[in-house]
Write a protein that holds these residues in place. Structure first.
Motif, mmCIF file in Angstrom:
data_model
loop_
_atom_site.group_PDB
_atom_site.id
_atom_site.type_symbol
_atom_site.label_atom_id
_atom_site.label_comp_id
_atom_site.label_asym_id
_atom_site.label_seq_id
_atom_site.Cartn_x
_atom_site.Cartn_y
_atom_site.Cartn_z
ATOM 1 N N GLY A 1 -7.902 6.071 13.022
ATOM 2 C CA GLY A 1 -6.526 5.916 13.472
ATOM 3 C C GLY A 1 -6.404 5.998 14.978
ATOM 4 O O GLY A 1 -7.391 6.001 15.715
ATOM 5 N N GLN A 2 -5.178 6.101 15.438
ATOM 6 C CA GLN A 2 -4.923 6.142 16.881
ATOM 7 C C GLN A 2 -3.638 6.917 17.136
ATOM 8 O O GLN A 2 -2.650 6.775 16.404
ATOM 9 N N ILE A 3 -3.661 7.741 18.171
ATOM 10 C CA ILE A 3 -2.510 8.562 18.543
ATOM 11 C C ILE A 3 -1.996 8.084 19.893
ATOM 12 O O ILE A 3 -2.779 7.942 20.848
ATOM 13 N N TRP A 4 -0.702 7.854 19.955
ATOM 14 C CA TRP A 4 -0.058 7.445 21.213
ATOM 15 C C TRP A 4 0.841 8.576 21.692
ATOM 16 O O TRP A 4 1.698 9.061 20.936
ATOM 17 N N LEU A 5 0.658 8.976 22.942
ATOM 18 C CA LEU A 5 1.409 10.076 23.518
ATOM 19 C C LEU A 5 2.114 9.610 24.781
ATOM 20 O O LEU A 5 1.491 8.983 25.659
ATOM 21 N N ARG B 1 0.894 16.372 5.920
ATOM 22 C CA ARG B 1 1.696 15.758 4.857
ATOM 23 C C ARG B 1 1.437 14.260 4.750
ATOM 24 O O ARG B 1 1.268 13.713 3.653
ATOM 25 N N PHE B 2 1.396 13.585 5.900
ATOM 26 C CA PHE B 2 1.309 12.131 5.872
ATOM 27 C C PHE B 2 -0.122 11.607 5.960
ATOM 28 O O PHE B 2 -0.348 10.406 5.830
ATOM 29 N N GLY B 3 -1.087 12.491 6.215
ATOM 30 C CA GLY B 3 -2.495 12.102 6.173
ATOM 31 C C GLY B 3 -2.822 10.921 7.062
ATOM 32 O O GLY B 3 -3.238 9.858 6.587
ATOM 33 N N LEU B 4 -2.669 11.105 8.369
ATOM 34 C CA LEU B 4 -2.768 9.965 9.289
ATOM 35 C C LEU B 4 -4.136 9.809 9.954
ATOM 36 O O LEU B 4 -4.209 9.380 11.091
ATOM 37 N N LYS B 5 -5.197 10.173 9.288
ATOM 38 C CA LYS B 5 -6.505 10.069 9.917
ATOM 39 C C LYS B 5 -6.881 8.615 10.211
ATOM 40 O O LYS B 5 -7.725 8.331 11.051
ATOM 41 N N LYS B 6 -6.249 7.671 9.497
ATOM 42 C CA LYS B 6 -6.566 6.254 9.700
ATOM 43 C C LYS B 6 -5.335 5.445 10.102
ATOM 44 O O LYS B 6 -5.352 4.220 10.038
ATOM 45 N N GLY B 7 -4.269 6.139 10.493
ATOM 46 C CA GLY B 7 -3.040 5.440 10.820
ATOM 47 C C GLY B 7 -2.628 5.637 12.261
ATOM 48 O O GLY B 7 -3.375 6.164 13.093
ATOM 49 N N LEU B 8 -1.418 5.208 12.570
ATOM 50 C CA LEU B 8 -0.851 5.333 13.914
ATOM 51 C C LEU B 8 0.093 6.525 13.968
ATOM 52 O O LEU B 8 1.006 6.645 13.143
ATOM 53 N N LEU B 9 -0.120 7.402 14.940
ATOM 54 C CA LEU B 9 0.781 8.528 15.191
ATOM 55 C C LEU B 9 1.353 8.388 16.592
ATOM 56 O O LEU B 9 0.598 8.270 17.564
ATOM 57 N N LEU B 10 2.667 8.378 16.702
ATOM 58 C CA LEU B 10 3.342 8.308 17.993
ATOM 59 C C LEU B 10 4.022 9.643 18.246
ATOM 60 O O LEU B 10 4.787 10.115 17.407
ATOM 61 N N VAL B 11 3.758 10.257 19.406
ATOM 62 C CA VAL B 11 4.376 11.535 19.746
ATOM 63 C C VAL B 11 4.957 11.425 21.160
ATOM 64 O O VAL B 11 4.225 11.202 22.125
ATOM 65 N N SER C 1 0.840 -1.195 0.000
ATOM 66 C CA SER C 1 0.000 0.000 0.000
ATOM 67 C C SER C 1 0.876 1.246 0.000
ATOM 68 O O SER C 1 1.824 1.360 0.781
ATOM 69 N N ALA C 2 0.557 2.199 -0.886
ATOM 70 C CA ALA C 2 1.342 3.437 -0.944
ATOM 71 C C ALA C 2 0.929 4.425 0.133
ATOM 72 O O ALA C 2 1.666 5.380 0.420
ATOM 73 N N SER C 3 -0.236 4.218 0.729
ATOM 74 C CA SER C 3 -0.719 5.148 1.749
ATOM 75 C C SER C 3 0.137 5.067 3.004
ATOM 76 O O SER C 3 0.694 4.013 3.336
ATOM 77 N N VAL C 4 0.223 6.202 3.699
ATOM 78 C CA VAL C 4 0.987 6.254 4.944
ATOM 79 C C VAL C 4 0.070 5.870 6.098
ATOM 80 O O VAL C 4 -1.011 6.436 6.266
ATOM 81 N N HIS C 5 0.490 4.891 6.889
ATOM 82 C CA HIS C 5 -0.300 4.429 8.026
ATOM 83 C C HIS C 5 0.434 4.601 9.355
ATOM 84 O O HIS C 5 -0.049 4.159 10.392
ATOM 85 N N TYR C 6 1.597 5.248 9.302
ATOM 86 C CA TYR C 6 2.410 5.304 10.524
ATOM 87 C C TYR C 6 3.316 6.527 10.482
ATOM 88 O O TYR C 6 3.904 6.851 9.448
ATOM 89 N N LEU C 7 3.417 7.218 11.626
ATOM 90 C CA LEU C 7 4.335 8.353 11.770
ATOM 91 C C LEU C 7 4.749 8.435 13.230
ATOM 92 O O LEU C 7 3.915 8.311 14.128
ATOM 93 N N SER C 8 6.036 8.634 13.457
ATOM 94 C CA SER C 8 6.541 8.752 14.824
ATOM 95 C C SER C 8 7.324 10.054 14.963
ATOM 96 O O SER C 8 8.188 10.357 14.133
ATOM 97 N N LEU C 9 6.989 10.829 15.991
ATOM 98 C CA LEU C 9 7.679 12.089 16.271
ATOM 99 C C LEU C 9 8.331 11.977 17.647
ATOM 100 O O LEU C 9 7.643 11.932 18.668
ATOM 101 N N ASP C 10 9.649 11.911 17.675
ATOM 102 C CA ASP C 10 10.352 11.705 18.935
ATOM 103 C C ASP C 10 10.502 13.018 19.688
ATOM 104 O O ASP C 10 10.105 14.085 19.214
#
Length: 643
Positions: free
Chosen positions: A323-327, A287-297, A143-152
């Motif tokens: 999606g889901q956001i982990w903080l 940019r990464f369009g994470l409405k349905k993906g995992l975001l880690l912050v 899949s070309a869609s982005v499903h994950y992004l992590s911001l340290d």
């Protein structure tokens, strides 16, 4: 895309940690004291995300959990329409299609030293579960869609200048979804550098395409295409969090990102720390369009004040669909927005220092109550000190104390209301801390007001600090400091004493009356009448030339008093009048006057626009001339440092 369950039997300093998350939790908050491993949970999720195809790699300074002999499992839920090809049984080989209808849309990845890494699909019979899961992972990887992004937490925003020799690469690169997926797992400092290139390259490419389309339309005699702003959603998203900030675009000459702040053009590096943080973080979400993906912050509170942090977390919560956001955080504001059911506390054994449990905050009511009471998570208070102060949060008292005290990082100021409320809350917090097994360093600061020496000493014995001035605003009318300010800024320093005395004299009636009524013997008197309040508000110092006569007039107009009480009040008003006169002559009026009102009333005479500007001006003098710091303020700073 959401995580349902995490179980760690043994990994690093985790030992028997397991928790399940609510199905409807768009945000999950990991909390705990320093060193409990909040960031490491995010690293574990990142490693698992790569193994199920959400990202092509990971960048972690602490290594790969799958190569550490650990035992753990993580369950992912993939909602419908997240990876469209997974929604059809035709995507799977014929021998696995029968399992598509029983698949509960979970993928479980586990690791242990004996069996290695395993993948399974929930609801699929055991003999085909692994094959089904592996095929699903292959589909996700394609899949070309982005499903994950992590911001340290290593987020800093130095000035970036894209060099001329880099422009060819920037303009030629395909900035579409396929290249986005290759970038989404990068560490934050690399994402920051690439974001600038993304904005410059995308702006250039899209603008060129638009110009070319116009030329073609004109040549064909057709209607010119309407301009479609590719960054409109980013512009709107930024304004949801920062209503005053407008994204303008890219300056083609300097290659800077440009914004407009209430009519003032600014480049990205000219924004405040909090504005840069929000502009960058929102930029990554867009940019990464994470409405349905995992975001880690990690540490979402970096660079942000309380109000801005709430707005940012609220924006995140509203932007999530499936999606889901982990903080990972120490901030109560994040916990409040997340909710107690989706806030997981990591619990460490005091002896072994290993993390031995994890549970929702809602299952630990004493800790939750303590957290709400102190305005900071009780799970991270061991290294903090709390100072309760008089006042309400709405009037910005804590910011004023922070400004005056240049507080150490471990100190938090909290408004608690009146003096009696400060005392009551300190005792209550100590009891809560004891009940929750937490240690807490706590103190309180009380305004001097008109308190007699005996009462001040009683408060000091309780561990409280009584200001050496009427209230905290009195520090901003310190005469030597104001004289220096006027001298440097072209004013007449010799006018300071006259300006302050004139301002205090205008409120002499209110000061004398309130000073008299704060004596303990009068605290049970009925409330003063409206008539006497209006009278004393009109009286200036010049109106007390006949002190005895004026005192009798005020006492008789008070209302609700018998003759003996009226006489006692008259006598005390006269005493307070004499005290005011003596302080006035001694040059002590700046210490004892109503600082809030006097400070406000002298600003224009000092050539200062407003209270905020006045506070900044005074503290700027002290940074340049620390020898001018009032001894009363030095005593306050010493008390705060020693907590």
């Amino acid at each position: 895309m959401r995580i349902q369950h995490i179980k760690i039997e043994r990994w690093r300093h985790f030992d028997g940690v397991e928790f399940t998350l609510p199905d409807d939790a768009p945000i999950v908050c990991m909390v705990g004291g320093n060193g409990t491993g909040k960031s490491q949970i995010l690293e574990l999720i990142a490693a698992c995300a790569q193994r199920i195809g959400l990202s092509p790699g990971t960048e972690s300074p602490r290594g790969d959990p799958f190569s550490e002999g650990a035992t753990f499992e993580v369950a992912f839920f993939i909602a419908l329409n997240t990876v469209p090809n997974l929604d059809s049984e035709g995507t799977f080989p014929e021998k696995l299609r029968q399992d598509h209808s029983t698949w509960d849309r979970t993928l479980v990845i586990s690791s242990d030293p004996a069996q290695g890494v395993r993948l399974s699909a929930g609801g699929v019979v055991p003999e085909r579960s692994g094959n089904f899961a592996n095929h699903a992972v292959g589909t996700i990887q394609q899949s070309a869609s982005v499903h994950y992004l992590s911001l340290d937490a290593d987020r800093a925003y130095p000035k970036i200048q894209i060099a001329t020799h880099q422009l060819g690469e920037v303009f030629d690169r395909d900035w579409g979804d396929s290249t986005n997926k290759q970038s989404s797992y990068r560490i934050t400092r690399n994402l920051y550098d690439e974001w600038f290139k993304f904005l410059i390259g995308r702006e250039n490419q899209e603008n060129n395409r638009h110009i070319q389309s116009i030329r073609v339309a004109r040549d064909a005699g057709e209607i010119e295409p309407r301009f479609v702003d590719q960054f409109e959603s980013y512009k709107d998203a930024v304004r949801k969090v920062l209503p005053h900030l407008l994204f303008i675009g890219i300056d083609p000459q300097t290659r800077n990102i440009k914004f407009d702040s209430t009519g003032i053009p600014l480049t990205f590096d000219q924004l405040s720390g909090g504005e840069r943080e929000i502009a960058f973080l929102v930029g990554q979400i867009e940019r990464f369009g994470l409405k349905k993906g995992l975001l880690l912050v990690d540490e979402p509170e970096l660079h942000l004040n309380y109000d801005l942090l709430r707005a940012w977390i609220g924006f995140l919560k509203d932007s999530v669909q499936e999606g889901q956001i982990w903080l990972a955080t120490h901030s109560l504001e994040v916990v409040e927005v997340t909710g107690q059911d989706a806030t997981i506390i990591l619990q460490r054994d005091d002896q072994s220092r290993r993390v031995i449990g994890a549970a929702p905050l809602s299952q630990q009511p004493v800790v939750a109550t303590l957290s709400r009471a102190i305005g900071s998570p009780a799970f991270s208070i061991s290294n903090l000190a709390f100072v309760l102060i008089e006042g309400e949060e709405e009037i910005g008292e804590r910011e004023r104390f922070r400004l005056l005290c240049e507080i150490p990082l471990h100190v938090r100021f909290l408004e608690a209301g009146s003096c009696s409320e400060v005392v009551r809350r300190i005792e209550g917090l100590k009891d809560l801390a004891l009940a929750s097994g937490q240690t807490i360093r706590i103190g309180g600061v009380i305004d001097q007001d008109w308190r007699p020496k005996q009462e001040q000493e009683e408060l000091s014995k309780q561990g409280l600090f009584v200001l050496g001035v009427h209230e905290v605003e009195n520090f901003f009318i310190h005469p030597p400091t104001l004289r220096d300010f006027l001298s440097v800024n072209g004013g007449d320093p010799d006018t300071v004493d006259m300006i302050l005395i004139a301002a205090a004299d205008r409120r002499a009636g209110t000061w004398i009356f309130d000073a008299a009524r704060t004596n303990r013997k009068f605290r049970k008197f009925p409330e003063p009448s409206k008539d006497v309040r209006e009278l004393v508000h009109r009286l200036a110092w010049a109106d007390f030339a006949d002190l005895e006569g004026r005192s009798e007039e005020i006492a008789r107009l008070h209302g609700g008093l018998d003759e003996q009480e009226t006489a006692a009040l008259k006598s005390h008003i006269a005493v307070r009048g004499k005290i005011y006169g003596r302080k006035r002559e001694d040059g002590d009026v700046w210490r004892i006057c109503e600082g809030k009102e006097v400070f406000r009333s002298v600003l224009s005479e000092l050539g200062i626009a407003d209270e905020d500007a006045g506070e900044r001006a005074v503290t700027a003098v002290w940074k340049r001339r620390p020898d001018l710091l009032p001894e009363e303020l030095l005593a306050l700073r010493s008390y705060v440092r020693d907590l």
